[in-house]
Design an enzyme around this catalytic site. Structure first.
Site, PDB file in Angstrom:
ATOM      1  N   LYS A  35       4.554  14.216  36.449  1.00 26.15           N
ATOM      2  CA  LYS A  35       4.396  12.813  36.923  1.00 26.15           C
ATOM      3  C   LYS A  35       5.641  12.071  36.656  1.00 26.15           C
ATOM      4  CE  LYS A  35       1.104  12.143  33.904  1.00 26.15           C
ATOM      5  NZ  LYS A  35       0.957  13.633  33.250  1.00 26.15           N
ATOM      6  N   THR A  36       6.161  12.209  35.347  1.00 23.95           N
ATOM      7  CA  THR A  36       7.400  11.529  35.228  1.00 23.95           C
ATOM      8  C   THR A  36       8.514  12.100  36.030  1.00 23.95           C
ATOM      9  OG1 THR A  36       6.768  11.302  32.689  1.00 23.95           O
ATOM     10  CG2 THR A  36       8.810  10.584  33.522  1.00 23.95           C
ATOM     11  N   ASP A 220       4.895   4.263  34.409  1.00 24.68           N
ATOM     12  CA  ASP A 220       4.468   5.599  33.782  1.00 24.68           C
ATOM     13  C   ASP A 220       3.616   5.364  32.917  1.00 24.68           C
ATOM     14  OD1 ASP A 220       4.496   8.131  33.199  1.00 24.68           O
ATOM     15  OD2 ASP A 220       6.562   8.150  32.660  1.00 24.68           O
ATOM     16  N   GLU A 221       2.812   6.361  32.538  1.00 25.02           N
ATOM     17  CA  GLU A 221       1.775   6.297  31.805  1.00 25.02           C
ATOM     18  C   GLU A 221       0.872   5.059  31.917  1.00 25.02           C
ATOM     19  OE1 GLU A 221       1.660   8.505  29.245  1.00 25.02           O
ATOM     20  OE2 GLU A 221       3.967   9.340  28.929  1.00 25.02           O
ATOM     21  N   GLN A 251      -4.684  11.289  28.521  1.00 20.71           N
ATOM     22  CA  GLN A 251      -3.820  10.945  27.345  1.00 20.71           C
ATOM     23  C   GLN A 251      -3.877   9.480  26.921  1.00 20.71           C
ATOM     24  OE1 GLN A 251       0.119  12.976  27.704  1.00 20.71           O
ATOM     25  NE2 GLN A 251      -0.761  13.646  29.695  1.00 20.71           N
ATOM     26  N   ARG A 606       2.695  18.696  23.997  1.00 15.98           N
ATOM     27  CA  ARG A 606       4.378  18.478  23.948  1.00 15.98           C
ATOM     28  C   ARG A 606       5.111  19.655  23.749  1.00 15.98           C
ATOM     29  NH1 ARG A 606       4.217  14.641  26.626  1.00 15.98           N
ATOM     30  NH2 ARG A 606       2.069  15.214  26.634  1.00 15.98           N
TER      31      ARG A 606
HETATM   32  P1  ATP Z   1       3.505  13.828  30.464  1.00 18.46           P
HETATM   33  O1  ATP Z   1       1.892  13.797  30.940  1.00 18.46           O
HETATM   34  O2  ATP Z   1       3.281  14.735  29.039  1.00 18.46           O
HETATM   35  O3  ATP Z   1       3.951  12.714  30.607  1.00 18.46           O
HETATM   36  P2  ATP Z   1       4.304  14.809  32.982  1.00 18.46           P
HETATM   37  O4  ATP Z   1       3.126  14.955  33.881  1.00 18.46           O
HETATM   38  O5  ATP Z   1       5.098  13.322  33.113  1.00 18.46           O
HETATM   39  O6  ATP Z   1       3.881  14.979  31.625  1.00 18.46           O
HETATM   40  P3  ATP Z   1       6.971  15.754  33.310  1.00 18.46           P
HETATM   41  O7  ATP Z   1       7.654  15.345  32.005  1.00 18.46           O
HETATM   42  O8  ATP Z   1       7.462  15.081  34.312  1.00 18.46           O
HETATM   43  O9  ATP Z   1       5.510  15.791  33.252  1.00 18.46           O
HETATM   44  O10 ATP Z   1       7.562  17.291  33.731  1.00 18.46           O
HETATM   45  C1  ATP Z   1       7.207  18.234  32.657  1.00 18.46           C
HETATM   46  C2  ATP Z   1       8.003  19.394  32.892  1.00 18.46           C
HETATM   47  O11 ATP Z   1       8.083  20.117  33.982  1.00 18.46           O
HETATM   48  C3  ATP Z   1       9.660  18.681  32.731  1.00 18.46           C
HETATM   49  O12 ATP Z   1      10.440  19.386  32.024  1.00 18.46           O
HETATM   50  C4  ATP Z   1       9.765  18.648  34.334  1.00 18.46           C
HETATM   51  O13 ATP Z   1      11.229  18.994  34.618  1.00 18.46           O
HETATM   52  C5  ATP Z   1       9.184  20.170  34.688  1.00 18.46           C
HETATM   53  N1  ATP Z   1       8.722  20.060  36.125  1.00 18.46           N
HETATM   54  C6  ATP Z   1       8.014  19.171  36.814  1.00 18.46           C
HETATM   55  N2  ATP Z   1       7.673  19.703  38.049  1.00 18.46           N
HETATM   56  C7  ATP Z   1       8.680  20.453  38.142  1.00 18.46           C
HETATM   57  C8  ATP Z   1       8.662  21.405  39.266  1.00 18.46           C
HETATM   58  N3  ATP Z   1       8.288  21.505  40.557  1.00 18.46           N
HETATM   59  N4  ATP Z   1       9.627  22.579  39.256  1.00 18.46           N
HETATM   60  C9  ATP Z   1      10.006  22.715  38.114  1.00 18.46           C
HETATM   61  N5  ATP Z   1      10.082  22.224  36.954  1.00 18.46           N
HETATM   62  C10 ATP Z   1       9.179  21.031  37.085  1.00 18.46           C
HETATM   63 MG    MG Z   2       5.520  11.938  31.726  1.00 21.54          MG
END
Ligand code: ATP
Ligand code: MG
Length: 722
Positions: A35-36, A220-221, A251, A606
């Site tokens: 997402k981020t 975000d969040e 979350q 995490r």
């Molecule tokens: P959270 O809910 O904990 O905030 P999130 O959904 O925001 O998590 P991110 O932090 O954006 O998730 O991504 C998690 C990890 O996965 C990061 O290290 C990110 O770089 C990696 N990632 C996300 N998408 C891809 C992708 N398409 N290919 C490779 N790595 C990815």
């Molecule tokens: Mg995130």
């Protein structure tokens, strides 16, 4: 960088989200699904492909650390400096708006931001000054009441007095508190948000200006936004479809502070043209970690429901360690970290996550004794330390004489012969004539009714502040800080404090000057605003990034709340005990229990490669010895993903073994020996089965008639031989 490279490292669903034509978007997905990443790439896409300038972008998140990371990721992606971009926390951005438009926000230019500790003190004094019984009306509760109203956008004037004593008293306090803050130019955290909202709502020109400026607004969040934050976002995007939010209902962990998960539903009706995109692949964690998290969160009823998968392989099982007590827990964790580092692991990939700030001390001590660099986020933050707050209070009154909270803090720190009687008189006059304490002090002197001694002492104090202000006037920020530290008398005060504590305080004061020197004024604001005020606001808003060097390779310690959005290769989730996590207050309340479970879900997710979960059989917390049961969350993680580890200084020895060897020192510790019947205050009667460890680490395993097997530290257990 070309357009392709902005999306080529994304999966299909992520690409869709990043490159969607301008419209309201909701990305709803589980932890670690990118997402981020999508949000950052979306910003990149808008600048690179849609041709927006960095000034057209607003991006908001919840912690300073997350905001910093987001800015870094945008800079890396586009290879530009994003300093001027409005990326920040809700509070940080609200503050920026209020500084820029203080007049229109009806604030003095020198308004000061209070952190929650300052706010608490103001309220405590207020309760006292109104002769309200603080046992019936605890200041903490008053503070919660006031903040809860503000989070809902409700001012005292909006509230109608009812016959209800509770409501009437709270309202009276809320009104009086607002008056004090207005008079003193003080703004608490909730006020930052509320006032930033009112500022835009009530100033049409300003609103239009910002609506035009921010062509895209990103959050975000989103699941953790409260009413006023969401209202602020809506104002900024009113009539346009330019709100891009990402979130995860699983979350949502700030319900206790007014966060509204319903905002996700409201978004869908407020922006009817929105598009929802779901992301289902997790890229962060191994399959064992992810499946454990999925299993845990499945115990919650209130869910939108989604499953995450990963193709990253099973990875290691989750390790579960049962510690004897909190010291053993810390010892275990720190030893594991040392092993990790000795095998080439980097410290900043390691996080120790806990439910409550009070848990950090044990880990800090063990890390310190093993000389392992670490950094604590939150907790007793650098800027919250007493000596730092005192120095900051001097700076604050120097900048704004009418800052009553700071005035009170420093008037007699260090003591300078101003008695409680004088201070009471100042307070009384201030209240009667609606003056600031500073004004009241001047008036009191001019009335000439005080004793010569009291009057002199007060004059000396007022002159000190004035002369410091004059002397500091054309100095650099860090020189101002140094000046205060030197001339306020604080250093002399702490020199008198015995032992290391005093020394540490003086070191911290020196560190404050360093913090001022390295304060990134550009990042805080692109315009020339008062540097000192910006620094002071930063001190109130910042969550302790001052420990360790920014670039030093440090182990990270933080509460689960501050870990949101972050990821680490190696994670220790500690203190999984009933009463601690889930916390005592949430045990009997389904909604709160579900929020605790979401917090646990946040914690587990995490971890990228390895996760250790620990709990202790006995724990001294808040000065009390407890014997907690393991957290219910442990049972909710299927056994197939767990491995129990027990590290023993000596090998376990059953009662019958080792008779041939002379092991009296092990078999008999003090008055205890194996097979001995003993009694424990809490667990009742039992039989000693095993002993191990030495000195302070000596422990025994006892089979208690009522509660079964327990390991206890001898030095704590206070066993009675029967
Ligand atoms: P959270 O809910 O904990 O905030 P999130 O959904 O925001 O998590 P991110 O932090 O954006 O998730 O991504 C998690 C990890 O996965 C990061 O290290 C990110 O770089 C990696 N990632 C996300 N998408 C891809 C992708 N398409 N290919 C490779 N790595 C990815
Ligand atoms: Mg995130």
């Amino acid at each position: 960088m070309n357009n392709i490279s902005i999306i080529d490292s994304l999966n299909d669903a992520q690409r869709l989200a990043v490159s969607a034509p301008n419209r309201a978007m909701l990305i709803l997905a589980g932890a670690g699904s990118g997402k981020t990443r999508v949000l950052v790439h979306r910003i990149g896409w808008q600048i690179q492909v849609e041709g927006l300038s960095i000034h057209n972008i607003l991006a908001v998140t919840f912690t300073n650390k997350a905001a910093k990371e987001m800015r870094g990721r945008v800079e890396d992606l586009l290879n530009i400096s994003a300093k001027a971009m409005w990326i920040g926390t809700f509070h940080g951005l609200a503050h920026r708006l209020l500084r820029r438009h203080a007049k229109q926000a009806k604030l003095p230019d020198t308004f000061q931001v209070m952190d929650s500790d300052d706010q608490f003190r103001v309220i405590k004094r207020l309760v006292k000054s109104l002769n309200i019984d603080d046992t019936k009306w605890p200041p903490k509760q008053v503070m919660w009441f006031i903040n809860a109203q503000k989070d809902e956008g409700i001012r005292a004037k909006h509230m109608v007095e009812s016959g209800d004593v509770y409501q009437r008293t709270m309202l009276q306090l809320y009104k009086a508190y607002e008056e004090i803050c207005n008079r003193s130019g003080l703004v608490d955290f909730a006020e930052l948000l509320l006032r930033a909202h009112e500022l835009l709502r009530d100033n049409e020109d300003l609103l239009t200006f910002y609506q035009d400026r921010f062509k895209q607004v990103h959050v975000d969040e989103f699941q953790d936004t409260n009413t006023i934050q969401y209202a602020w976002l809506r104002l900024l995007t009113e009539g346009k479809d330019n709100l891009f939010v990402v979130g995860d209902d699983d979350q949502s962990i700030y319900g206790w502070r007014g966060a509204k998960i319903e905002n996700i539903y409201s978004f869908q009706s407020h922006y009817p043209n929105h598009q929802v995109i779901k992301l289902e692949q997790n890229y962060r964690s191994t399959s064992n970690i992810l499946k454990s998290a999925n299993a845990l969160i499945a115990n919650n009823d209130a869910r939108m429901g989604k499953e995450l998968w990963t193709d990253s392989g099973d990875g290691e099982l989750i390790s579960l360690y049962t510690a004897f007590n909190e010291q053993d827990e810390a010892y275990f964790v720190v030893e594991k970290i040392r092993k990790w580092v000795s095998e080439g692991g980097s410290r900043q990939d390691v996080a120790i996550l806990y439910r409550s700030n009070a848990q950090s001390r044990q880990f800090e001590e063990k890390l310190m004794t093993t000389r392992t660099p670490y950094r604590v986020y939150g907790g007793l933050r650098f800027f919250e330390r007493m000596e730092i707050k005192n120095a900051l209070a001097y700076l604050r009154v120097m900048s704004n004489h009418h800052d009553d909270a700071s005035f009170e803090r420093v008037i007699n720190t260090p003591t300078r012969g101003i008695g409680t009687k004088t201070i009471d008189e100042i307070r009384l006059l201030a209240r009667e004539q609606e003056l600031s304490l500073w004004q009241a002090a001047i008036t009191l002197i001019s009335q000439g009714q005080m004793t010569a001694r009291a009057s002199n002492a007060l004059k000396i104090f007022l002159n000190l502040i004035k002369s410091l202000g004059e002397e500091a006037n054309d100095k650099e920020l860090f020189e101002k800080v140094k000046l205060i530290v030197e001339k306020s008398g604080l250093v002399e005060l702490y020199k008198k404090e015995k032992g290391e504590k005093g020394e540490a305080r003086i070191e911290n004061l020196e560190e404050l000057a360093n913090a001022a020197r390295s304060f990134d004024f550009d990042e805080a604001n692109e315009e020339k605003l008062n540097e000192l005020d910006m620094f002071l606001a930063h001190a109130a808003l910042e969550s302790g990034d001052m420990q360790g060097d920014d670039y030093e390779d440090c182990v990270q310690l933080m509460t689960l709340h501050s870990a949101k959005g972050l990821e680490f290769k190696l994670v220790f989730l500690v203190g999984l005990e009933e009463g601690l996590f889930p916390s005592q207050q949430s045990a009997d309340d389904v909604a709160r229990l579900e929020e605790e479970r979401r917090l646990c879900y946040v914690g587990i997710t995490r971890a990228m490669e390895q996760l250790y979960i620990t709990h202790a059989e006995s724990r001294r917390l808040y000065g009390k010895e407890t014997y907690p049961r393991p957290s219910r969350f442990l049972k909710e993680i299927p056994a197939e993903f767990l491995q129990e580890i027990r590290i023993r200084a000596n090998v376990n020895r059953p009662v019958t073994a080792s008779t041939s060897r002379p092991r009296t020192s092990v078999q008999q510790v003090g008055t205890y020996k194996m097979g001995q019947r003993v009694s424990h205050v809490k667990f009742g009667e039992g039989i000693v089965l095993q002993m191990e460890g030495e000195g302070a680490q000596e422990r025994v395993q006892i089979n208690f008639q009522d509660v079964g097997l327990k390991w206890l530290m001898l030095s704590y257990a206070k066993l009675q031989v029967l």
